[in-house]
Design an enzyme around this catalytic site. Structure first.
Site, short mmCIF file in Angstrom:
data_model
loop_
_atom_site.label_atom_id
_atom_site.label_comp_id
_atom_site.label_asym_id
_atom_site.label_seq_id
_atom_site.Cartn_x
_atom_site.Cartn_y
_atom_site.Cartn_z
N CYS A 67 -1.71 -26.14 39.43
CA CYS A 67 -1.69 -25.01 38.30
C CYS A 67 -0.66 -24.14 38.38
O CYS A 67 -1.52 -23.29 39.75
CB CYS A 67 -3.09 -24.79 37.99
SG CYS A 67 -3.87 -25.38 37.29
N GLU A 119 7.03 -43.51 54.96
CA GLU A 119 7.31 -42.36 54.28
C GLU A 119 7.85 -42.73 52.58
O GLU A 119 8.56 -41.97 51.33
CB GLU A 119 7.94 -41.28 55.07
CG GLU A 119 9.02 -39.87 54.23
CD GLU A 119 8.17 -38.88 53.43
OE1 GLU A 119 6.88 -39.74 53.60
OE2 GLU A 119 8.37 -38.51 52.55
N LYS A 158 7.98 -42.60 49.02
CA LYS A 158 8.73 -41.56 48.01
C LYS A 158 8.64 -43.06 46.56
O LYS A 158 8.81 -42.46 45.84
CB LYS A 158 9.93 -41.70 48.21
CG LYS A 158 10.15 -40.87 49.56
CD LYS A 158 10.38 -39.16 48.98
CE LYS A 158 8.66 -38.55 48.68
NZ LYS A 158 7.79 -37.83 49.57
N ARG A 195 4.39 -27.17 39.68
CA ARG A 195 2.76 -27.16 40.11
C ARG A 195 1.66 -27.86 39.00
O ARG A 195 0.11 -27.75 39.82
CB ARG A 195 2.65 -25.54 40.21
CG ARG A 195 3.49 -24.05 41.27
CD ARG A 195 2.89 -23.15 41.15
NE ARG A 195 1.57 -22.84 41.10
CZ ARG A 195 1.15 -22.62 43.35
NH1 ARG A 195 2.58 -22.98 43.86
NH2 ARG A 195 0.05 -22.48 43.74
N LYS A 254 3.31 -29.81 43.26
CA LYS A 254 3.32 -29.78 44.39
C LYS A 254 3.24 -28.98 45.62
O LYS A 254 2.53 -29.20 46.19
CB LYS A 254 4.98 -29.05 44.18
CG LYS A 254 6.16 -28.72 45.66
CD LYS A 254 6.95 -29.55 45.17
CE LYS A 254 7.72 -29.19 46.72
NZ LYS A 254 8.24 -30.79 47.68
N GLU A 283 5.03 -42.79 44.24
CA GLU A 283 5.41 -41.08 43.81
C GLU A 283 6.34 -40.76 42.46
O GLU A 283 5.85 -40.50 41.27
CB GLU A 283 4.98 -40.14 44.63
CG GLU A 283 5.82 -39.51 45.70
CD GLU A 283 5.95 -38.02 46.57
OE1 GLU A 283 4.67 -37.75 46.33
OE2 GLU A 283 6.21 -38.82 47.12
N HIS A 287 -1.05 -60.16 59.98
CA HIS A 287 -2.76 -59.67 60.32
C HIS A 287 -3.27 -59.49 58.60
O HIS A 287 -4.10 -59.05 58.80
CB HIS A 287 -3.32 -58.49 60.81
CG HIS A 287 -2.53 -58.48 62.73
ND1 HIS A 287 -2.90 -59.90 63.25
CD2 HIS A 287 -2.37 -58.01 63.30
CE1 HIS A 287 -2.53 -59.26 64.67
NE2 HIS A 287 -1.65 -59.53 64.56
N ASN A 320 -5.82 -20.72 38.72
CA ASN A 320 -4.84 -21.57 39.14
C ASN A 320 -6.47 -21.69 40.58
O ASN A 320 -6.76 -20.76 41.15
CB ASN A 320 -4.19 -20.98 39.85
CG ASN A 320 -3.78 -21.92 41.51
OD1 ASN A 320 -3.76 -23.08 41.74
ND2 ASN A 320 -3.08 -21.64 42.43
N GLY A 321 -7.27 -22.28 40.50
CA GLY A 321 -8.15 -23.19 41.50
C GLY A 321 -9.41 -23.38 40.94
O GLY A 321 -9.40 -24.56 40.23
N TRP A 337 -2.16 -28.52 35.71
CA TRP A 337 -2.55 -29.43 36.70
C TRP A 337 -4.03 -29.75 36.89
O TRP A 337 -5.05 -29.03 37.33
CB TRP A 337 -2.73 -29.54 38.88
CG TRP A 337 -2.65 -30.87 39.20
CD1 TRP A 337 -1.37 -31.80 38.42
CD2 TRP A 337 -3.82 -31.68 39.48
NE1 TRP A 337 -1.93 -33.28 39.37
CE2 TRP A 337 -2.96 -32.48 40.04
CE3 TRP A 337 -4.78 -31.15 39.48
CZ2 TRP A 337 -4.02 -33.04 41.07
CZ3 TRP A 337 -5.33 -31.86 40.89
CH2 TRP A 337 -4.70 -33.05 40.63
C1 F6R Z 1 4.94 -36.36 48.56
C2 F6R Z 1 4.37 -35.18 48.30
C3 F6R Z 1 3.37 -34.97 49.00
C4 F6R Z 1 2.81 -33.07 50.04
C5 F6R Z 1 1.47 -33.03 50.58
C6 F6R Z 1 1.05 -31.69 51.60
O1 F6R Z 1 6.32 -36.23 48.01
O2 F6R Z 1 5.18 -34.06 48.91
O3 F6R Z 1 2.68 -35.77 49.27
O4 F6R Z 1 3.80 -33.62 51.35
O5 F6R Z 1 1.18 -32.86 48.89
O6 F6R Z 1 2.23 -31.08 50.54
P1 F6R Z 1 2.86 -29.69 51.98
O7 F6R Z 1 3.42 -30.26 52.46
O8 F6R Z 1 2.67 -28.72 50.74
O9 F6R Z 1 0.70 -28.97 52.47
#
Ligand code: F6R
Length: 635
Positions: free
Chosen positions: A2, A508, A512, A27, A630, A515, A531, A100-101, A74
């Site tokens: 948000c 990772e 990527k 956000r 984000k 997501e 396994h 936001n929260g 969000w």
């Molecule tokens: C994946 C991604 C998320 C963040 C996670 C933690 O691409 O961006 O998995 O890594 O939400 O976010 P931060 O690093 O801001 O604590």
């Protein structure tokens, strides 16, 4: 998670609010809305889905209002429908709030307010706030701190209301009866105020402010501010006035533009060589030579005690930052010899490990605002306070946002210098976090003498070559990976394999891909495949194996061959000079020759490009994938 914005000044508020929301859309993008005050009325316009839907709704509407608030959502409480979109209003439509929260005690408040005759129109937790403010305006409570009603009954009502809220929240509030006031509140969720000439702004994050001003004041927890055309007053929730001054942000608004790239994510992948260079420049001493063994080759300014007496390290993080933490663990254990555990912050908080002495706790968070990570760090600090000296808290943060809440919790920060990242999928901030861990591990290895200066020197040389090697991958591989991505447009499952220091890169790569392309992808330690996950394999499931010459090379190749024997299409990330590789792999993603120890900074790049191009080819919204945000400021 948000985004909120607010404006009071001399210009038309709605276009400034929309522009601010555009910068905060990362956000959350389940719905958006704005509310403005003009001629004693609030006009509130909201739309389900992306900001564009709100813009379409507002197009052609004349709105001269000079005061307003906005929100991009969000969804947490209540479906992503228009009736749940912010701003929310009180029964009489005189007060509008964006939040936001999460308001944890909203159920009790809602029942109480309903019993008092307030009419609710949404399923959200936020809606209790405008009703509660209206209630506090109609029936002020006498004994809650220092009353601010002589400044403004509206301000005082907001103050009384927020004292009844439990949870983590940032608010912006307007009232039709107070056309010269914008009230903002911060409690465990970010909020910054921007100072212009006769105009003031507020926003969840600075990208929404930098187009207007660099003079910014981040509010702290338990503070509320009254913005009027004449200035900004800051108070505690108890009603005490605080003297606060803005500071100047060192920011270039161009960073929040795409600069010719189709997506922010692609731009940010391309920024990685520069980011790694900047981070190395910040922390590596250029004039250091192994003969000068009395000086550390690194420039991290860590407290001496952290290295000398260190017995354990625990890392808390989420998502991609957690993957960086896994690479960090490898480096801290193998280079600096410090036993290290990596915890999901969301798990750590509710099942912390027993306290150990001389322990450094590292929070890794690019945004510096992830609620789980902040709560885990805060809890760690609290449970160690009052313990014997050996158990005292030592908290270090690795972040891209030194102005974030993280900075208020930890004693020391390592700034990853990656610049703002807009694409929801983390790319350049991940590689920058890796660089921070290399620097930290080498610093500790030097101070604890687990590596001699002559052993450290070639690692530093290798690090310095990485930016140019990354550039080479981007120049030589992107086109091929774009073509390769055509093969996977209809693929439903992917497996990523890695071992040792490249196991987190397999995780990772899988994250990527899933997501942004919504393809199911699993990252596995290559040796574990037999396994269980091997049962998933057939000709429809491509397997990406990271096979770097080094300690586990032959093992990874054998594991890859086990996959090939099950008809899986094999894609190998390996060094360009590996002649054997073309016999094993069906498709190759070559990277320059690099020491296995440093390879994660290179092996991740083709995997980012692969995920990007598959998602782009599938026509998906790469920068704003569904259901994600984000900055995850709720637990
Ligand atoms: C994946 C991604 C998320 C963040 C996670 C933690 O691409 O961006 O998995 O890594 O939400 O976010 P931060 O690093 O801001 O604590």
């Amino acid at each position: 998670m948000c985004g909120i914005v607010g404006y009071i000044g001399t210009q038309a508020a709605s276009s400034i609010l929309l522009e601010g929301l555009r910068k905060l859309e990362y956000r959350g993008y389940d719905s958006a809305g704005i509310a403005t005050v003009h001629e004693g009325q609030i006009q509130c316009v909201r739309a389900k889905g992306k900001l564009q839907n709100l813009e379409d709704k507002l197009a052609g509407l004349e709105n001269p209002a000079r005061l307003g608030i906005g929100h991009t959502r969000w969804a947490t409480h209540g479906k992503p429908e228009e009736y749940n979109a912010h701003p929310h209003m009180d029964t009489a439509y005189r007060i509008a709030v964006v939040q936001n929260g999460i308001i944890e005690n909203y159920r009790e408040l809602r029942e109480d307010l309903k019993a008092k005759g307030h009419e609710f129109r949404s399923e959200t937790d936020t809606e209790v706030i405008p009703h509660l403010i209206a209630e506090c305006m109609a029936h002020p409570v006498a004994d809650q701190g220092q009353s601010l009603s002589y400044q403004s009954p509206f301000l005082e009502a907001v103050r009384q209301a927020v004292n009844q809220l439990e949870g983590a929240f940032a608010l912006a509030v307007i009232c039709a009866d107070y056309p010269d006031e914008l009230i903002t509140v911060r409690q465990q969720a970010p909020l910054a105020i921007g100072f212009g000439q006769g105009e003031f702004f507020c926003a969840s994050d600075t990208p929404a402010l930098v187009a207007h001003t660099r003079a910014v004041l981040p509010l702290e927890n338990g503070e509320l501010a009254r913005l009027t055309p004449l200035g900004v007053e800051v108070y505690t929730f108890g009603g005490e006035r605080l003297k606060k001054f803005p500071r100047t942000l060192n920011w270039n608004p161009i960073l929040v533009e795409k600069q010719g790239f189709k997506h922010f994510m692609l731009k940010e992948i391309y920024e990685q060589p520069g980011v790694v260079r900047a981070c190395l420049e910040a922390y590596l001493r250029n004039d250091w030579a192994p003969e000068q063994s009395q000086v550390s080759p690194l420039n991290l300014n860590l407290p001496a005690v952290w290295a000398d007496q260190l017995a354990h390290i625990q890392i808390v993080a989420c998502g991609t930052s957690w993957h960086a933490g896994l690479v960090g663990k490898y480096l801290l254990e193998q280079l600096a010899g410090v036993p290290t555990q990596v915890h999901y912050a969301s798990e750590f908080r509710y099942a912390p490990p027993p306290l150990t002495p001389h322990t450094l706790t590292i929070g890794v968070t690019q945004s510096g605002e992830t609620a789980d990570t902040l709560s885990a760090l805060d809890m760690e600090r609290q449970r160690r306070q009052g313990q014997p000296p050996d158990y005292q808290p030592h908290l270090l943060g690795i972040t891209n946002r030194t102005d974030s809440t993280l900075a208020t919790i930890v004693e020391h920060l390592i700034n990853t210098h990656a610049g703002i990242e807009i694409g929801v999928a983390a790319t350049k901030t991940f590689t920058a976090q890796l660089v921070a861990f290399y620097c930290l591990a080498l610093e500790l290895a030097y101070r604890r003498r687990t590596l001699s200066p002559t052993a450290i020197a070639p690692i530093l040389d290798g690090l310095r070559q990485l930016p140019a090697q990354m550039e080479l991958i981007l120049e030589s591989q992107e086109r091929y990976i774009e073509e390769l991505s055509h093969e996977f447009v209809d693929t439903q499952d992917f497996i990523f394999l890695g071992r040792g220091i490249n196991f987190p890169i397999a995780l990772e790569g899988a994250l990527k891909l899933k997501e942004i392309s919504y393809i199911h992808a699993e990252g596995y330690p290559a040796g574990e495949m037999k396994h269980g996950p091997i049962a998933l394999l057939d000709a429809k499931v491509p397997v990406v194996a990271i096979a770097m010459p080094g300690a586990v090379y032959e093992k990874v190749i054998s594991n890859a061959q086990e996959a090939k024997a099950r008809d899986a299409l094999l894609i190998g990330v390996t060094v360009s000079q590996d002649e054997h590789a073309s016999e094993v792999f069906d498709r190759l993603l070559p990277i320059p020759v690099v020491d296995e120890l440093l390879s994660p900074l290179l092996t991740v790049v083709p995997l980012q490009l692969l995920a990007y191009h598959i998602a782009a080819r599938r026509g998906l919204d790469v920068d704003q994938p569904r259901n994600l945000a984000k900055s995850v400021t709720v637990e």
